[in-house]
Scaffold this motif. Sequence first.
Motif, PDB file in Angstrom:
ATOM      1  N   CYS A 393       0.970  -1.134  -0.036  1.00  0.00           N
ATOM      2  CA  CYS A 393       0.033   0.095  -0.098  1.00  0.00           C
ATOM      3  C   CYS A 393       0.995   0.939  -0.035  1.00  0.00           C
ATOM      4  O   CYS A 393       0.651   2.412  -0.658  1.00  0.00           O
ATOM      5  CB  CYS A 393      -0.761  -0.017   1.311  1.00  0.00           C
ATOM      6  SG  CYS A 393      -2.138  -1.435   0.963  1.00  0.00           S
ATOM      7  N   SER A 394       2.310   1.057   0.790  1.00  0.00           N
ATOM      8  CA  SER A 394       2.446   2.455   0.660  1.00  0.00           C
ATOM      9  C   SER A 394       3.217   2.609  -0.838  1.00  0.00           C
ATOM     10  O   SER A 394       3.789   3.810  -0.971  1.00  0.00           O
ATOM     11  CB  SER A 394       3.620   2.391   2.437  1.00  0.00           C
ATOM     12  OG  SER A 394       3.218   2.259   3.254  1.00  0.00           O
ATOM     13  N   LYS A 395       3.911   1.297  -0.811  1.00  0.00           N
ATOM     14  CA  LYS A 395       5.084   1.256  -2.244  1.00  0.00           C
ATOM     15  C   LYS A 395       3.656   2.621  -3.509  1.00  0.00           C
ATOM     16  O   LYS A 395       4.409   3.607  -4.018  1.00  0.00           O
ATOM     17  CB  LYS A 395       4.950   0.289  -2.486  1.00  0.00           C
ATOM     18  CG  LYS A 395       5.825  -0.354  -2.679  1.00  0.00           C
ATOM     19  CD  LYS A 395       6.694  -1.391  -3.059  1.00  0.00           C
ATOM     20  CE  LYS A 395       8.334  -1.876  -3.061  1.00  0.00           C
ATOM     21  NZ  LYS A 395       8.770  -3.033  -3.439  1.00  0.00           N
ATOM     22  N   ALA A 402      -2.648   1.290   4.080  1.00  0.00           N
ATOM     23  CA  ALA A 402      -1.403   1.033   4.900  1.00  0.00           C
ATOM     24  C   ALA A 402      -2.308   1.621   6.536  1.00  0.00           C
ATOM     25  O   ALA A 402      -1.752   0.814   7.291  1.00  0.00           O
ATOM     26  CB  ALA A 402       0.135   1.703   4.343  1.00  0.00           C
ATOM     27  N   LEU A 403      -1.926   2.829   6.688  1.00  0.00           N
ATOM     28  CA  LEU A 403      -2.605   3.034   7.870  1.00  0.00           C
ATOM     29  C   LEU A 403      -3.741   2.203   8.605  1.00  0.00           C
ATOM     30  O   LEU A 403      -3.365   2.225   9.935  1.00  0.00           O
ATOM     31  CB  LEU A 403      -2.782   4.258   8.199  1.00  0.00           C
ATOM     32  CG  LEU A 403      -1.172   5.196   8.056  1.00  0.00           C
ATOM     33  CD1 LEU A 403      -2.169   6.318   8.593  1.00  0.00           C
ATOM     34  CD2 LEU A 403      -0.574   5.469   9.749  1.00  0.00           C
ATOM     35  N   ALA A 424       7.504  -2.162   7.909  1.00  0.00           N
ATOM     36  CA  ALA A 424       6.229  -2.013   7.364  1.00  0.00           C
ATOM     37  C   ALA A 424       5.902  -0.052   8.124  1.00  0.00           C
ATOM     38  O   ALA A 424       5.049   1.048   7.603  1.00  0.00           O
ATOM     39  CB  ALA A 424       5.231  -2.516   7.854  1.00  0.00           C
ATOM     40  N   ILE A 425       6.638   0.144   9.761  1.00  0.00           N
ATOM     41  CA  ILE A 425       6.321   1.658   9.363  1.00  0.00           C
ATOM     42  C   ILE A 425       6.917   2.302   9.378  1.00  0.00           C
ATOM     43  O   ILE A 425       6.489   3.972   9.012  1.00  0.00           O
ATOM     44  CB  ILE A 425       6.742   1.176  10.930  1.00  0.00           C
ATOM     45  CG1 ILE A 425       5.886   0.416  12.267  1.00  0.00           C
ATOM     46  CG2 ILE A 425       6.207   3.116  12.081  1.00  0.00           C
ATOM     47  CD1 ILE A 425       4.518   0.635  12.052  1.00  0.00           C
ATOM     48  N   ASP A 439       2.900  15.298   8.710  1.00  0.00           N
ATOM     49  CA  ASP A 439       2.240  15.649  10.203  1.00  0.00           C
ATOM     50  C   ASP A 439       1.946  14.107  11.161  1.00  0.00           C
ATOM     51  O   ASP A 439       2.293  13.402  11.938  1.00  0.00           O
ATOM     52  CB  ASP A 439       0.738  16.201  10.350  1.00  0.00           C
ATOM     53  CG  ASP A 439       0.101  15.527   9.424  1.00  0.00           C
ATOM     54  OD1 ASP A 439       0.356  15.544   8.089  1.00  0.00           O
ATOM     55  OD2 ASP A 439      -0.806  15.637   9.325  1.00  0.00           O
ATOM     56  N   ILE A 440       1.462  13.166  10.004  1.00  0.00           N
ATOM     57  CA  ILE A 440       1.526  11.840   9.995  1.00  0.00           C
ATOM     58  C   ILE A 440       2.750  11.078  10.244  1.00  0.00           C
ATOM     59  O   ILE A 440       2.983   9.912  10.770  1.00  0.00           O
ATOM     60  CB  ILE A 440       0.072  11.008   8.729  1.00  0.00           C
ATOM     61  CG1 ILE A 440      -1.073  11.543   8.343  1.00  0.00           C
ATOM     62  CG2 ILE A 440       0.305   9.972   8.599  1.00  0.00           C
ATOM     63  CD1 ILE A 440      -1.647  11.166   7.475  1.00  0.00           C
TER      64      ILE A 440
END
Length: 683
Positions: A393-395, A402-403, A424-425, A439-440
Motif C-alpha cells: 500500500c505504501s509503495k 496502509a494506516l 512496515a512502519i 504530520d502523519i
Amino acid sequence: WKRTIKLVLAMNEEKVDINVLHLNYVLAALAKSGNDILAFDLLNAMQNKAALSFLYRTCADNVSREFSSEDRILPDLVSINTVLTAFAEKHNKSKAMSLFHEVQEGKYTARKDYKCVVIKPDIVSYNTILSMFEDPRDVVSLLYEIRMTRRNRNNPLKPTCQTYTNAISICSRCNPPDLSMALELLKDAETKDGLIPNVFMYSATIWTAERSGNATIALNVLNLMKPKCKPNTICYDGVMSALGKQGMIEEAMKVFYEMKNDNIPLSRNTFQGLATAASRSSVEMEVLLNNLRKLLTMLSEDEKRVELCGSIYNFLILGYGSIGKVEDALYIFDSIRQTNSQCLSAILYVCSTSHPARWEDAITIIHSSDIVVGAQGPGKIEAMALTYAIIACSKENEGDEALNLLELYGMANNSETPRVKVDAINSVIAAAGRSGRPDIAVKTLNEMSTKFGLSPNERTYRSAIVSCNQAEHEKKRQRDRSAMSSNLNYEEPLSFEYWEVALSLLRRMREDDIHPSTQTYTSVISSCEAAGQWQRALGILRSMTQNQMHKPNLFCFNAALAACEKGNAWLEAVELYERMKAEGGAVRPNFISLNSLLISLEKGEQRELAESIYKEALLRKIVKPWKMTLDSVGSEHIKAMDLHQFSRPMAKIAVRNVIDSLLLKVPTHDATNDLIIIIGKGH
C-alpha cells in the motif's frame, strides 16, 4: 521418581520382598528425570548392600532405619546399563567412562544362583558408551576392544547393527563430518563382523554424506542398500536434502518420482529438499515452475496439505512473482486449501514487489486469509505477511489503506511481541512524506513504541526527516508561486516549521544512541536551506565533521551552499567552496556548487570575486558553457554557448567573460564567426 521410591518403601513396610527388579525401576525413573548423580549414588548403595537405607534417607524425611539381612539387594547388569544411560542422556561422559572402567575392573557384583558374580559390561554397555564419543578414532578403538572380548570365553561380545549405527552417527556429528570413516564402518560391518547392514546404518551413512555436502555418495548409498533392505522416508529425505544443497534438481525429481512409485511416505523434509534444489538450480525459472506445477497434480489430497508441501507452494509463488507472472502466483495461492504463514508472506511479498505494487490484492488477501496455520498475532496473521501488505500500500502512496492495516492488525499489547515489523512502519512514514503528510509521518514515529511495541531505527528517523524536508521545500515552492502570482487570493503556504521538527528528530536520534546516516544529515541541512536557516545548516555540517562518524558528502555541502545563498551569507559560502576544493575527491565542487556560490556573490555585490571564481571553474572544467550543435539549416555543426542550466548570475558572468576575452590575443571565441547563445528560461 519420588513417587516410585515412595511406592518401593511402602512395599517394604508391607513386608513385600524388595528385589533388584524393583530398584531397577527406581533407577529408570531417576534416569528419565535427569537425576544421573542420584542414580549413581543408588547404584553404589546397592553394591554396598544399603539400598533401602539410601531410599529412606532420600525421601523419608531423613528417617534413620536399621536394616540387617533384608537390605542385601545387589545390582545387576541392567542396573549398570540404566545408570550408564542416565549419564549418556545428561552428556556426562567423564562419569560414564569412570563407571564403565569400574565395571571392567570388576568392582560391581551381582547375585546369581545364591552366589556373588562379577558384573562385566555387555554390548548394550559398549553401545551406550560409544554413543557419547565425538571423535571417530575413539569409535574405531572401542570397536577393536569389543572384538577382542571374543578371546574371553566367559563373556565374548560382538558388535551389533546398533553399535555400527551409533558409530556412523558419530562420524556424521563430528566437525567436519568424517564421510570416509562412515563408509569404511559400513563396509567393516559386513567384512569384519559378518553383519547385514540394516536401514538405520544406511540412513546414518546417507545423512553423513548429506552433512558432508556430497550428494553423489548419498545417492550411491541409497542405490547400494536397495537390494538388501528397503529404504525408508528418512533415507530418501537425506538424499533429497543432499541433492537440494547442491541444486541437483533433475536428480531430486527422479528420487521424488521413485518415492511415489514405491509408495514411500512423503514428509515435509522431502518437499523441502525438492524446493531447495529448485531454488539453487541453474535451470531456467519457467521450466522449474512448469515441472513443479506438474508435480502438484500427482499428489493426493492429503499430500497437498500445506503442512507437507508448503515449501513447494512457497517456491511457486515466489518464482512466478520473480518473473512478473503475478496472476499465476495468485492462482497458486488460491489453490491452497488452508494456507500457512510462509505462503501468506510469499504472496504478499510478490504483491509488494510487483510493478506497480498490487496493493488492492494485498488488502484482499490479508483480510480473507487471516487464519493461517502456525502464525501468531491478531487473527493469527504473521508479522512478516502484514508488513508486506503495508509496504504494498505504501509503495503506491495509499497511505490511508496502509494506516488502516497497521491500526487493525498491528496494535500490540504490552505483554505481546510486536505484531508487525519495523519495515512496515518505515514504509508508512515514507509514503506519508511522499503524499505531503509530514504530520502523519511524525505522529506514526512518535506512536511506534506505545501502539506497536517497536523501537524506531535509523531508517525510521531518516524517513520522517525526509518527509519534513519535503514539506519545507513545498512551503518554499508555495512562497515562490505566491511571489510570482499577481492574484492576491493565493493559497496560504504551510505554516508549520518542519525544519525545526527535522532538527528535533536529529537530536532525538543522538539521544537514543542511533547514529544518523549521511542521507539523514543531508535532509536536515536541506530542510534548513529551504527555510533560509543558513546558520543552522552550517551548524549541522560542522557537527558532522566533529562527530567523525559520517563525513559530509557532496549533497551536504551543496545544501549548505544553497542555504548560504538564500541567507545572503556570501563569505560563508566562499569558505565552504574553498573547503570543498581543499578536500577534493568525492566532495570537490560541481556545477550546482558553483551555481549557488555565484548567486550568493551577486547578492553580496562581489562581482570581481565571482568572475575570478568562474574563470577558475572553467580551468577546472567544473563548468562547460560550450557545446556543438547544428545550425539553423541542420546541415553543419557549429559551436554555441548553452546557458540552459545556468542561473542568471552565472549566465551574466559567462557572457561577460566571452565578450571580455575578445580583447585578448587568444579569445575564447573566434570573432570572425557569429556568437551563438542558447539562452535559459526567460533570460
